[in-house]
Design an enzyme around this catalytic site. Structure first.
Site, PDB file in Angstrom:
ATOM      1  N   CYS A 169      -0.295   0.199   7.568  1.00 50.45           N
ATOM      2  CA  CYS A 169      -0.806   0.610   6.252  1.00 50.45           C
ATOM      3  C   CYS A 169      -2.140   1.329   6.392  1.00 50.45           C
ATOM      4  CB  CYS A 169      -0.973  -0.598   5.344  1.00 50.45           C
ATOM      5  SG  CYS A 169       0.610  -1.232   4.811  1.00 50.45           S
ATOM      6  N   ARG A 214      19.353 -21.884  -9.085  1.00 46.99           N
ATOM      7  CA  ARG A 214      20.270 -21.387 -10.124  1.00 46.99           C
ATOM      8  C   ARG A 214      19.426 -20.868 -11.290  1.00 46.99           C
ATOM      9  NH1 ARG A 214      21.472 -26.337  -8.792  1.00 46.99           N
ATOM     10  NH2 ARG A 214      21.017 -27.259 -10.811  1.00 46.99           N
ATOM     11  N   GLU A 229      11.073 -32.622  -3.670  1.00 49.08           N
ATOM     12  CA  GLU A 229      11.353 -32.868  -5.096  1.00 49.08           C
ATOM     13  C   GLU A 229      11.563 -34.342  -5.425  1.00 49.08           C
ATOM     14  OE1 GLU A 229      13.464 -30.162  -7.380  1.00 49.08           O
ATOM     15  OE2 GLU A 229      13.481 -28.568  -5.886  1.00 49.08           O
ATOM     16  N   THR A 263       9.153 -42.637  -3.459  1.00 46.63           N
ATOM     17  CA  THR A 263       8.843 -43.250  -2.159  1.00 46.63           C
ATOM     18  C   THR A 263       8.513 -42.164  -1.132  1.00 46.63           C
ATOM     19  OG1 THR A 263      10.473 -44.926  -2.719  1.00 46.63           O
ATOM     20  CG2 THR A 263       9.715 -44.891  -0.431  1.00 46.63           C
ATOM     21  N   LEU A 264       9.354 -41.126  -1.097  1.00 44.65           N
ATOM     22  CA  LEU A 264       9.110 -40.019  -0.164  1.00 44.65           C
ATOM     23  C   LEU A 264       7.796 -39.317  -0.508  1.00 44.65           C
ATOM     24  CD1 LEU A 264      10.104 -38.145   2.133  1.00 44.65           C
ATOM     25  CD2 LEU A 264      11.378 -36.848   0.409  1.00 44.65           C
ATOM     26  N   ALA A 312      11.756 -41.316 -14.364  1.00 44.96           N
ATOM     27  CA  ALA A 312      13.028 -41.760 -14.948  1.00 44.96           C
ATOM     28  C   ALA A 312      12.728 -42.962 -15.835  1.00 44.96           C
ATOM     29  CB  ALA A 312      14.011 -42.162 -13.852  1.00 44.96           C
ATOM     30  N   GLU A 366       0.838  -1.202   0.000  1.00 38.69           N
ATOM     31  CA  GLU A 366       0.000   0.000   0.000  1.00 38.69           C
ATOM     32  C   GLU A 366       0.875   1.255   0.000  1.00 38.69           C
ATOM     33  OE1 GLU A 366      -0.082  -2.649   1.831  1.00 38.69           O
ATOM     34  OE2 GLU A 366      -2.030  -3.070   2.712  1.00 38.69           O
TER      35      GLU A 366
HETATM   36  C1  AOF Z   1       0.092  -5.183   4.358  1.00 47.03           C
HETATM   37  N1  AOF Z   1       0.753  -4.954   3.193  1.00 47.03           N
HETATM   38  O1  AOF Z   1       2.401  -5.359   1.764  1.00 47.03           O
HETATM   39  C2  AOF Z   1       2.273  -6.708   3.672  1.00 47.03           C
HETATM   40  C3  AOF Z   1       1.527  -6.981   4.867  1.00 47.03           C
HETATM   41  O2  AOF Z   1       7.112  -6.481   9.897  1.00 47.03           O
HETATM   42  P1  AOF Z   1       6.274  -5.843   8.838  1.00 47.03           P
HETATM   43  O3  AOF Z   1       5.967  -4.412   9.140  1.00 47.03           O
HETATM   44  O4  AOF Z   1       6.828  -5.983   7.434  1.00 47.03           O
HETATM   45  O5  AOF Z   1       4.827  -6.563   8.871  1.00 47.03           O
HETATM   46  C4  AOF Z   1       4.673  -7.884   8.440  1.00 47.03           C
HETATM   47  C5  AOF Z   1       3.222  -8.328   8.594  1.00 47.03           C
HETATM   48  O6  AOF Z   1       2.361  -7.416   7.907  1.00 47.03           O
HETATM   49  C6  AOF Z   1       2.981  -9.693   7.959  1.00 47.03           C
HETATM   50  O7  AOF Z   1       3.083 -10.736   8.903  1.00 47.03           O
HETATM   51  C7  AOF Z   1       1.540  -9.565   7.465  1.00 47.03           C
HETATM   52  O8  AOF Z   1       0.615  -9.820   8.492  1.00 47.03           O
HETATM   53  C8  AOF Z   1       1.457  -8.110   7.072  1.00 47.03           C
HETATM   54  N2  AOF Z   1       1.908  -7.967   5.676  1.00 47.03           N
HETATM   55  N3  AOF Z   1       0.454  -6.222   5.142  1.00 47.03           N
HETATM   56  O9  AOF Z   1      -0.843  -4.441   4.709  1.00 47.03           O
HETATM   57  C9  AOF Z   1       1.815  -5.650   2.818  1.00 47.03           C
HETATM   58  N4  AOF Z   1       3.367  -7.401   3.356  1.00 47.03           N
HETATM   59 ZN    ZN Z   2       0.986  -3.098   5.917  1.00 45.48          ZN
END
Ligand code: AOF
Ligand code: ZN
Length: 354
Positions: free
Chosen positions: A76, A199, A281, A285-286, A154, A45
């Site tokens: 935000c 890579r 990957e 078996t896994l 394979a 935001e």
């Molecule tokens: C939003 N917009 O682009 C993202 C959000 O430690 P901070 O400040 O970066 O906060 C991380 C937390 O904020 C993350 O765990 C999630 O809940 C939220 N991420 N929120 O409004 C964003 N990346």
């Molecule tokens: Zn945010």
């Protein structure tokens, strides 16, 4: 949908944060956009608000509920309010305890809020984040399979290079970058001696930890994985009775040995070590063991347009399931990767629940 494709540009760079994109609209015209580029960097935001001169009276469209907490960055919700945004439209709620509650806070500030737009797509995009915030005892588990049309990884001589084409192989490097860990079975290491590193064009913020699952605890100290454990963290998961021997065998390498009994305990131990997501990957078996244990959240299946007739099956043998008893998977993506085809399916109910 534009917010989702912007968000995806943060793949490999933002975990453990979610992928978030934001678009600012005025009279239906895009006036600003942005995405969360890097863990610790401005949220989507704020990036969108910074990209335009004024967002006064604008609508902000985001794939995740705006946060209303002071984390590494300021809330935000405050930034949207200060910019004079009139309306916020988001796809899915933020389940993070600290960040949640943005919708209510925006409404209290007199901003119109709508949610649920493109919710299924947005939940699939952030399935790792959404699940790991609500299910804290296990990592998010994805399985990647690259098979022939008839399901082999394979040929009869156990040759697997190359079933899928170059576009698909590049895609796998991109995919790897978005996981905390990459896992393989012991036999795959013995047969393919893989590097299990990223890579390609993408550089992950943190290189994924490599995990070798080996009941017997055997991993050759001369394998490429063991030899490069000093530069890329590497864990060998062995049964408790075998871990001492493994440690002795691997002395002189930087491989860490983790004792765990069975796949469930192994996954829980990895999550306790901070691994929130793992891409498995192979081998068959896994893969089958994980499916039987019902711990696979997503399957990335790359299908090459070749028929091998016989060879090594992508999935090991299983108990038969009658058609009326099968549990379904939800397709979330289908597309071409050069001559190959990618199908992504999610375990039913693993998204949007909680
Ligand atoms: C939003 N917009 O682009 C993202 C959000 O430690 P901070 O400040 O970066 O906060 C991380 C937390 O904020 C993350 O765990 C999630 O809940 C939220 N991420 N929120 O409004 C964003 N990346
Ligand atoms: Zn945010």
């Amino acid at each position: 949908m534009r917010a989702i494709s912007l968000a995806l540009q943060g793949w490999g760079r933002v975990a453990p944060n979610p992928l978030v994109g934001a678009v600012l609209l005025e009279d239906g015209e895009v006036v600003g956009e942005g995405y969360h580029r890097e863990f610790g960097a401005p949220h989507a935001e704020v990036a969108a608000l910074d990209s335009c001169e004024s967002a006064e009276g604008a609508t902000c469209v985001i794939n995740l509920e705006p946060c209303c907490h002071q984390g590494k960055t300021a809330a935000c919700t405050d930034a949207l309010e200060a910019a004079g945004v009139k309306r916020v439209v988001f796809a899915v709620q933020d389940p993070d305890r600290a960040a949640a509650g943005g919708a209510e806070s925006l409404r209290n500030a007199g901003i119109e809020v709508a949610s649920g737009v493109c919710a299924a797509e947005a939940a699939a995009l952030n399935s790792q984040f959404l699940l790991s915030r609500t299910r804290t005892d296990l990592p998010y588990v994805a399985l990647k399979l690259a098979t022939s049309l008839d399901g082999f990884i394979a040929d009869e001589n156990r040759r697997s290079q190359w079933i899928s084409g170059e576009v698909a192989r590049n895609y796998v490097h991109w995919l790897r970058a978005g996981f905390d860990a990459l896992g393989v079975g012991r036999r795959t290491v013995e047969e393919d001696d893989p590097q299990l590193t990223v890579r390609g064009d993408i550089e992950p913020r943190v290189p994924p930890t490599r995990i070798v699952f080996s009941r017997s605890g055997r991993l050759s100290p001369l394998s490429r994985i063991a030899q490069t454990a000093g530069t890329t963290p590497t864990i060998l998961v062995a049964e408790p009775g075998k871990s001492r021997e493994s440690e002795a065998d691997l002395e002189g390498t930087e491989v860490e040995v983790l004792a765990a009994s069975g796949i469930g305990e192994a996954l829980r131990a990895l999550r306790a070590k901070g691994i929130e997501s793992i891409l498995i990957e192979g081998g068959g078996t896994l893969a089958r063991e994980l499916l039987d244990a019902r711990v696979v959240d997503r399957l990335y299946w790359i299908q090459a347009p070749i028929l091998l007739g016989s060879g090594v099956p992508g999935l090991g043998p299983a108990h038969p399931t009658a058609l009326d008893c099968v549990s379904g998977w939800v397709p979330t993506e289908r597309r071409s990767l050069g001559r190959d085809t990618l199908l992504v399916v999610d375990r039913e109910l693993c998204l949007l629940e909680s």
